[in-house]
Design a protein around this motif. Structure first.
Motif, PDB file in Angstrom:
ATOM      1  N   CYS A   1      17.227  95.839 -71.637  1.00 55.02           N
ATOM      2  CA  CYS A   1      17.386  97.095 -72.379  1.00 55.02           C
ATOM      3  C   CYS A   1      18.126  96.897 -73.695  1.00 55.02           C
ATOM      4  CB  CYS A   1      18.170  98.106 -71.550  1.00 55.02           C
ATOM      5  SG  CYS A   1      17.296  98.763 -70.137  1.00 55.02           S
ATOM      6  N   LEU A   2      19.060  95.954 -73.708  1.00 51.95           N
ATOM      7  CA  LEU A   2      19.921  95.760 -74.864  1.00 51.95           C
ATOM      8  C   LEU A   2      19.725  94.360 -75.432  1.00 51.95           C
ATOM      9  CD1 LEU A   2      23.178  97.335 -73.394  1.00 51.95           C
ATOM     10  CD2 LEU A   2      21.553  98.422 -74.937  1.00 51.95           C
ATOM     11  N   ASN A   3      20.290  94.136 -76.596  1.00 50.14           N
ATOM     12  CA  ASN A   3      20.196  92.827 -77.233  1.00 50.14           C
ATOM     13  C   ASN A   3      21.505  92.063 -77.054  1.00 50.14           C
ATOM     14  OD1 ASN A   3      17.511  93.020 -78.175  1.00 50.14           O
ATOM     15  ND2 ASN A   3      18.151  94.204 -79.944  1.00 50.14           N
ATOM     16  N   SER A   4      22.231  91.875 -78.134  1.00 55.81           N
ATOM     17  CA  SER A   4      23.441  91.051 -78.089  1.00 55.81           C
ATOM     18  C   SER A   4      24.516  91.623 -77.180  1.00 55.81           C
ATOM     19  CB  SER A   4      24.011  90.881 -79.501  1.00 55.81           C
ATOM     20  OG  SER A   4      24.448  92.121 -80.025  1.00 55.81           O
ATOM     21  N   THR A   5      24.568  92.946 -77.050  1.00 53.74           N
ATOM     22  CA  THR A   5      25.664  93.554 -76.291  1.00 53.74           C
ATOM     23  C   THR A   5      25.523  93.360 -74.789  1.00 53.74           C
ATOM     24  OG1 THR A   5      24.502  95.685 -76.484  1.00 53.74           O
ATOM     25  CG2 THR A   5      26.329  95.268 -78.002  1.00 53.74           C
ATOM     26  N   VAL A   6      24.487  92.658 -74.344  1.00 50.58           N
ATOM     27  CA  VAL A   6      24.410  92.259 -72.940  1.00 50.58           C
ATOM     28  C   VAL A   6      24.144  90.761 -72.840  1.00 50.58           C
ATOM     29  CG1 VAL A   6      21.936  92.556 -72.497  1.00 50.58           C
ATOM     30  CG2 VAL A   6      23.592  93.127 -70.696  1.00 50.58           C
ATOM     31  N   SER A   7      24.303  90.060 -73.965  1.00 54.77           N
ATOM     32  CA  SER A   7      24.036  88.620 -74.014  1.00 54.77           C
ATOM     33  C   SER A   7      25.147  87.847 -74.694  1.00 54.77           C
ATOM     34  CB  SER A   7      22.703  88.353 -74.733  1.00 54.77           C
ATOM     35  OG  SER A   7      21.642  89.041 -74.131  1.00 54.77           O
ATOM     36  N   GLY A   8      26.382  88.317 -74.489  1.00 52.33           N
ATOM     37  CA  GLY A   8      27.522  87.595 -75.046  1.00 52.33           C
ATOM     38  C   GLY A   8      27.749  87.804 -76.520  1.00 52.33           C
ATOM     39  N   LEU A   9      27.172  88.880 -77.086  1.00 47.48           N
ATOM     40  CA  LEU A   9      27.289  89.216 -78.519  1.00 47.48           C
ATOM     41  C   LEU A   9      26.715  88.127 -79.422  1.00 47.48           C
ATOM     42  CD1 LEU A   9      30.803  90.944 -78.762  1.00 47.48           C
ATOM     43  CD2 LEU A   9      28.547  92.000 -78.587  1.00 47.48           C
ATOM     44  N   VAL A  10      25.741  87.403 -78.909  1.00 44.57           N
ATOM     45  CA  VAL A  10      25.094  86.338 -79.667  1.00 44.57           C
ATOM     46  C   VAL A  10      23.687  86.791 -80.052  1.00 44.57           C
ATOM     47  CG1 VAL A  10      24.197  83.972 -79.525  1.00 44.57           C
ATOM     48  CG2 VAL A  10      26.453  84.516 -78.603  1.00 44.57           C
ATOM     49  N   SER A  11      23.281  86.465 -81.257  1.00 41.68           N
ATOM     50  CA  SER A  11      21.959  86.842 -81.746  1.00 41.68           C
ATOM     51  C   SER A  11      20.883  85.981 -81.099  1.00 41.68           C
ATOM     52  CB  SER A  11      21.888  86.656 -83.267  1.00 41.68           C
ATOM     53  OG  SER A  11      21.805  85.271 -83.598  1.00 41.68           O
ATOM     54  N   ARG A  12      19.638  86.282 -81.376  1.00 46.21           N
ATOM     55  CA  ARG A  12      18.575  85.358 -81.029  1.00 46.21           C
ATOM     56  C   ARG A  12      18.766  84.119 -81.894  1.00 46.21           C
ATOM     57  NH1 ARG A  12      12.830  87.467 -81.853  1.00 46.21           N
ATOM     58  NH2 ARG A  12      12.475  85.343 -81.168  1.00 46.21           N
ATOM     59  N   THR A  13      18.182  83.010 -81.517  1.00 42.03           N
ATOM     60  CA  THR A  13      18.488  81.749 -82.191  1.00 42.03           C
ATOM     61  C   THR A  13      17.713  81.593 -83.495  1.00 42.03           C
ATOM     62  OG1 THR A  13      16.837  80.540 -80.887  1.00 42.03           O
ATOM     63  CG2 THR A  13      19.087  80.656 -80.021  1.00 42.03           C
ATOM     64  N   VAL A  14      18.279  80.789 -84.383  1.00 41.13           N
ATOM     65  CA  VAL A  14      17.738  80.588 -85.728  1.00 41.13           C
ATOM     66  C   VAL A  14      17.544  79.099 -85.981  1.00 41.13           C
ATOM     67  CG1 VAL A  14      18.209  80.841 -88.204  1.00 41.13           C
ATOM     68  CG2 VAL A  14      18.825  82.681 -86.626  1.00 41.13           C
ATOM     69  N   LEU A  15      16.412  78.750 -86.570  1.00 37.21           N
ATOM     70  CA  LEU A  15      16.164  77.383 -87.019  1.00 37.21           C
ATOM     71  C   LEU A  15      15.634  77.464 -88.440  1.00 37.21           C
ATOM     72  CD1 LEU A  15      16.177  74.390 -86.416  1.00 37.21           C
ATOM     73  CD2 LEU A  15      13.860  74.613 -85.478  1.00 37.21           C
ATOM     74  N   ASN A  16      16.539  77.313 -89.389  1.00 38.37           N
ATOM     75  CA  ASN A  16      16.213  77.435 -90.806  1.00 38.37           C
ATOM     76  C   ASN A  16      16.937  76.307 -91.537  1.00 38.37           C
ATOM     77  OD1 ASN A  16      16.242  78.235 -93.596  1.00 38.37           O
ATOM     78  ND2 ASN A  16      15.719  80.317 -92.959  1.00 38.37           N
ATOM     79  N   ASP A  17      16.186  75.469 -92.249  1.00 38.50           N
ATOM     80  CA  ASP A  17      16.807  74.281 -92.858  1.00 38.50           C
ATOM     81  C   ASP A  17      17.753  74.622 -94.003  1.00 38.50           C
ATOM     82  OD1 ASP A  17      15.020  74.926 -94.874  1.00 38.50           O
ATOM     83  OD2 ASP A  17      13.692  73.213 -94.528  1.00 38.50           O
TER      84      ASP A  17
END
Length: 385
Positions: free
Chosen positions: A222-238
């Protein structure tokens, strides 16, 4: 190596093998991000604006969590016991050795709360403190091999079990299989990486380690970061991440006051404590009929192909099945419509609430094993990978 990001979970619950790029990466509004994705920019190179739920939505999350906590606890126990049985094959059925070498590796971020639950369960039932890490895997880009190398530096005899929240159409399952094959080819490991993903709900019928195959509402979807340790989805950008560095993520300090990550874990574990004997009986009954050698049917993918044909989509990448993925479509993408299976009795109140809020049309559709499915609006043709 740069310091790892510190989420809102205790280090005893999970170590995020991700670098903190909070000060470098900007969030992009959903419509603009959708255009970029469909024009060929990889989704992992940018972050969506995190949905800030209304008070009504948060209240619904808490109500749903209360109602489903024992069900989540049961599914957690089932998949945890399946993991033990599966890994014992590598250790001549020696339980002590199995537990000594076992390492839980959640796929950030939906897998992280499920990994925490499994770790807590194993600690309570087996009195062992199993290492648990959360690492990045990105569709079309593979798994974070730098993070995996770090895990093996901590334990050469690690017998890794990958964990995610649920399966949709199986894209990450396929990505993980390719990544494990590649990693195993290049290294000599005591226990080669297994691509068999452990999930709370295998709604796509594409793995053999699962708590359930019912497409029910997992509150952490139901939620994003607020139920996942306040961490965003991951990023891979050089621009931010150099060769030899782990993938990145953002820490949402601004959401600390509304964080429910540990509330979620504590509520489910409290439900386990309350229904321990009943759950133990149900786990035993479930494992008695579980077939670890089953060949997954991939029924979910067959349904997706049918939806693609029925609705005239160019690619299955615009079709996101199941409660978890449909929620993501509503929170992160530009939805065309939602398909709701009236034959399923699952509670979809949060889905319907979001759809109403965003003015997304809903259509009944029965030719799928899922409770619902989100269809992304096609704008500039299929460019997503």
């Amino acid at each position: 190596m740069k310091p790892f990001i510190k989420g809102s979970y205790s280090d005893e619950d999970v170590i995020f093998l991700l670098q903190d790029i909070s000060g470098y990466v900007d969030e992009i509004a959903t419509p603009e991000r959708e255009v970029l994705i469909q024009s060929g920019v990889h989704y992992s190179e940018m972050l969506p604006v995190e949905y800030q739920p209304t008070e009504e939505y948060v209240a619904l999350f808490k109500e749903t969590l209360k109602d489903s906590a024992s069900r989540i606890a049961l599914s957690t126990a089932v998949v945890a016991e399946q993991i033990i049985l599966e890994k014992r094959k590598n250790h001549q059925d020696d339980l002590d050795e199995t537990l000594r070498d076992l390492v839980l590796v959640s796929l950030a971020r939906a897998g992280t709360p499920i990994g925490v639950l499994i770790k807590r369960y194993l600690k309570q039932v087996y009195q062992v403190d199993i290492p648990h890490y959360s690492i990045s895997i990105i569709r079309g880009r593979g798994i974070d091999e730098v993070a995996l190398d770090y895990i093996y530096q901590q334990s050469e005899s690690a017998d890794i079990q990958f964990i995610d929240g649920w399966t949709g159409k199986g894209a990450i399952t396929k990505e993980l299989t390719e990544a494990c094959d590649e990693y195993n080819k290049e290294r000599r490991l005591k226990y080669p990486l297994s691509p068999t993903l452990a999930v709370l709900a295998d709604t796509g019928y594409c793995t053999t380690l699962y708590g359930t195959r019912e497409d029910f509402l997992i509150p952490s979807a139901c939620l994003n970061s607020t139920v996942s340790g306040l961490v965003s989805r991951t990023v891979l950008n050089d621009r931010y991440i150099k060769p030899g560095e782990v993938h990145g993520a953002k820490y949402y300090k601004e959401f600390e006051a509304m964080d429910l990550s540990n509330v979620y874990i504590d509520t489910v574990m409290s439900a386990y404590d309350k229904h321990k004997e009943q759950i133990a009986r149900e786990v035993k009954e479930t494992l008695a009929v579980w077939n670890p050698d089953e060949v997954p049917s991939w029924a979910g993918m067959a349904a997706i192909e049918q939806i693609k044909e029925d609705f005239g989509y160019d690619s299955i990448h615009f079709i996101k099945p199941g409660v978890g993925e449909t929620t993501r479509v509503l929170l992160r993408r530009v939805p065309e419509k939602l398909l709701i299976n009236p034959e399923k009795t699952n509670d979809l109140r949060h889905i319907l609430m979001l759809a109403k809020e965003l003015h997304v049309p809903i259509e009944e559709y029965t030719k799928m094993p899922y409770s619902c499915c989100g269809l992304i609006r096609q704008k500039v043709g299929e460019k997503e990978i």
